[in-house]
Design an enzyme around this catalytic site. Structure first.
Site, PDB file in Angstrom:
ATOM      1  NE  ARG A  14       5.012  -9.308  10.617  1.00 43.55           N
ATOM      2  CZ  ARG A  14       5.354  -9.125   9.351  1.00 43.55           C
ATOM      3  NH1 ARG A  14       4.461  -9.145   8.370  1.00 43.55           N
ATOM      4  NH2 ARG A  14       6.603  -8.882   9.024  1.00 43.55           N
ATOM      5  N   GLY A  15       5.258  -5.423  10.854  1.00 45.91           N
ATOM      6  CA  GLY A  15       6.269  -4.935   9.911  1.00 45.91           C
ATOM      7  C   GLY A  15       6.411  -3.437  10.144  1.00 45.91           C
ATOM      8  CB  ALA A  16       9.411  -1.362  10.786  1.00 49.22           C
ATOM      9  NE  ARG A  41       5.356  -5.542  17.721  1.00 48.18           N
ATOM     10  CZ  ARG A  41       5.779  -6.315  16.702  1.00 48.18           C
ATOM     11  NH1 ARG A  41       5.187  -6.241  15.530  1.00 48.18           N
ATOM     12  NH2 ARG A  41       6.793  -7.133  16.872  1.00 48.18           N
ATOM     13  CD  GLN A  74       7.014 -12.906  12.299  1.00 47.75           C
ATOM     14  OE1 GLN A  74       7.636 -13.953  12.517  1.00 47.75           O
ATOM     15  NE2 GLN A  74       6.981 -11.926  13.174  1.00 47.75           N
ATOM     16  CG  ASP A 118      11.743  -4.259  12.840  1.00 47.56           C
ATOM     17  OD1 ASP A 118      12.348  -5.241  12.365  1.00 47.56           O
ATOM     18  OD2 ASP A 118      10.498  -4.154  12.821  1.00 47.56           O
ATOM     19  CG  ASN A 139      15.286  -7.376  10.433  1.00 43.19           C
ATOM     20  OD1 ASN A 139      14.302  -6.675  10.192  1.00 43.19           O
ATOM     21  ND2 ASN A 139      15.493  -8.515   9.812  1.00 43.19           N
ATOM     22  CE  LYS A 140      10.236 -10.467  14.080  1.00 40.34           C
ATOM     23  NZ  LYS A 140       9.616 -10.035  15.346  1.00 40.34           N
TER      24      LYS A 140
HETATM   25  O1  MRU Z   1       7.586  -8.480  14.593  1.00 39.48           O
HETATM   26  P1  MRU Z   1       7.309  -8.069  13.181  1.00 39.48           P
HETATM   27  O2  MRU Z   1       6.749  -9.152  12.333  1.00 39.48           O
HETATM   28  O3  MRU Z   1       6.514  -6.789  13.113  1.00 39.48           O
HETATM   29  O4  MRU Z   1       8.765  -7.793  12.674  1.00 39.48           O
HETATM   30  C1  MRU Z   1       9.069  -6.915  11.706  1.00 39.48           C
HETATM   31  C2  MRU Z   1       9.599  -7.618  10.555  1.00 39.48           C
HETATM   32  O5  MRU Z   1       8.851  -8.133   9.766  1.00 39.48           O
HETATM   33  C3  MRU Z   1      10.997  -7.693  10.298  1.00 39.48           C
HETATM   34  O6  MRU Z   1      11.839  -7.521  11.347  1.00 39.48           O
HETATM   35  C4  MRU Z   1      11.308  -6.939   9.038  1.00 39.48           C
HETATM   36  O7  MRU Z   1      12.468  -7.384   8.520  1.00 39.48           O
HETATM   37  C5  MRU Z   1      11.316  -5.446   9.171  1.00 39.48           C
HETATM   38  S1  MRU Z   1       9.826  -4.733   8.667  1.00 39.48           S
HETATM   39  C6  MRU Z   1       9.904  -4.678   6.913  1.00 39.48           C
END
Ligand code: MRU
Length: 367
Positions: free
Chosen positions: A49-51, A94, A205, A246, A256-257
């Site tokens: 996970r994470g963009a 996603r 997370q 993201d 973002n999250k």
């Molecule tokens: O849903 P996730 O865990 O894949 O979300 C992404 C993230 O971890 C965050 O939004 C993050 O700040 C961006 S990715 C470095």
């Protein structure tokens, strides 16, 4: 060897393994992702996970898929057809992180170009080129994250109390980190940052992954519940906020999250700097503003349950939006590998080099 943090992807020969982020911090386990189906599952279920990490995972998935099919297809065009299908499957996993679409479209466009321009290119040769490009993309992320983190560290004063949200460390950003990369660079520069981490409901997370990564680096970290952050700001306990991204629109609006927007609003009210750190591949050149960003809605069970324990009534309906969009007006600066962008972002984003945004920098890899 430079310690870039714990990488989310491990390559052994031509085998792809993901560090299973669902198991952290209790266990460090690896998940074998050697075909399209297992990679799609891993992205959807957040094994990886994470963009930025999702983008690199998708690049390896396409390369591995080409390797798996090179012997089975009748022609190079049949392999391209297969890759087109694989790309579509990956893009369904996603919707919000643009890096996934950035990586799949760059890798696919280059494969099409190779087929058109290299006479007699065989499926096996193309699959090798794709693999080298996926490896190049991984290396490039580490490099970009390190460079942007150096820029970002210049914005951090000594002993700063920094608030971050979710996880934008090495595991999310495929080496070093973005928001957490800035904090790491500040730490290794001797600036002694201390970090408040939002637990980041509902998947935690922050509590599970960010705390784990910071502890491994020996950076002082305090876990907080998401909703206490504005109060801490009012008590002058926070010097700056830094988050990842993201997807960033051309005007600087940033997905973002979920929970990021309320942090930005509160930071604006309390006049605390609010920074976004992301590689320029997180900028979506096709959208003018945040209203065009697709927000992922995940399974209600992530909200209604903790594991198998029901946290609400059996009949409760939940809305589980995984991201929100912070309007550019609340962002002090966007930290990229091409420099720190100041508002107005329409102007500063427009000046970024195109090549980093459209995959041109992968063109020489492997050919
Ligand atoms: O849903 P996730 O865990 O894949 O979300 C992404 C993230 O971890 C965050 O939004 C993050 O700040 C961006 S990715 C470095």
């Amino acid at each position: 060897v430079l310690d870039v943090g714990t990488l989310p992807i491990r390559i052994e020969g031509k085998e792809v393994w993901f560090l299973d982020q669902r198991a952290l911090p209790a266990r460090v386990e690896y998940f074998k992702a050697n075909d399209l189906e297992s990679t799609c599952f891993a992205i959807k279920e957040m094994v990886i996970r994470g963009a930025p990490s999702i983008g690199v995972a998708a690049a390896f998935a396409l390369a591995k898929d080409a390797i798996n099919h090179a012997d089975k297809v009748a022609s190079i065009y049949a392999l391209l057809d297969r890759l087109k299908f694989s790309r579509q499957q990956l893009e369904k996993t996603r919707p919000t992180a643009v890096n996934l679409f950035w990586a799949t479209s760059a890798i696919f466009a280059l494969a099409e170009r190779d087929v058109a321009e290299i006479p007699g290119l065989s499926p096996t040769q193309l699959s090798r080129i794709l693999w080298q490009r996926a490896e190049a993309l991984l290396e490039e992320h580490i490099e970009h994250n390190r460079v942007l983190s150096e820029y970002g560290a210049k914005l951090v004063s000594e002993n700063a109390a920094i608030l971050t949200h979710c996880n934008a460390g090495s595991l999310a950003a495929c080496g070093w980190g973005t928001a957490l990369g800035v904090i790491r660079s500040a730490h290794f520069a001797g600036l002694k940052p201390q970090v408040y981490v939002d637990e980041t409901r509902p998947r935690n997370q922050g509590g599970k992954i960010t705390v784990w990564e910071l502890e491994r680096d020996g950076i002082p970290v305090t876990l907080i519940c998401d909703s206490v952050a504005p109060y801490l700001m009012s008590q002058k306990k926070i010097d700056l906020i830094i988050v990842g991204a993201d997807r960033i629109a051309l005007n600087g609006d940033t997905a973002n999250k979920v929970g990021t927007y309320m942090l930005a609003l509160s930071a604006f009210h309390h006049q605390i700097p609010f920074y976004v750190a992301a590689p320029s591949s997180t900028i979506d050149r096709s959208i003018a503003g945040g209203a065009e960003i697709a927000i992922e809605e995940r399974n209600q069970k992530e909200l209604t349950h903790c594991g198998d324990v029901l946290l609400t009534t059996p009949a409760a309906q939940a809305l589980n939006l995984a991201f929100d969009v912070t309007p550019a007006a609340f962002i002090s600066a966007i930290i990229t590998e091409q420099g720190v962008l100041a508002p107005p972002f329409e102007k500063t984003i427009a000046k970024l080099s195109q090549s980093a945004l459209n995959g041109n920098n992968l063109r020489t890899a492997g050919v």
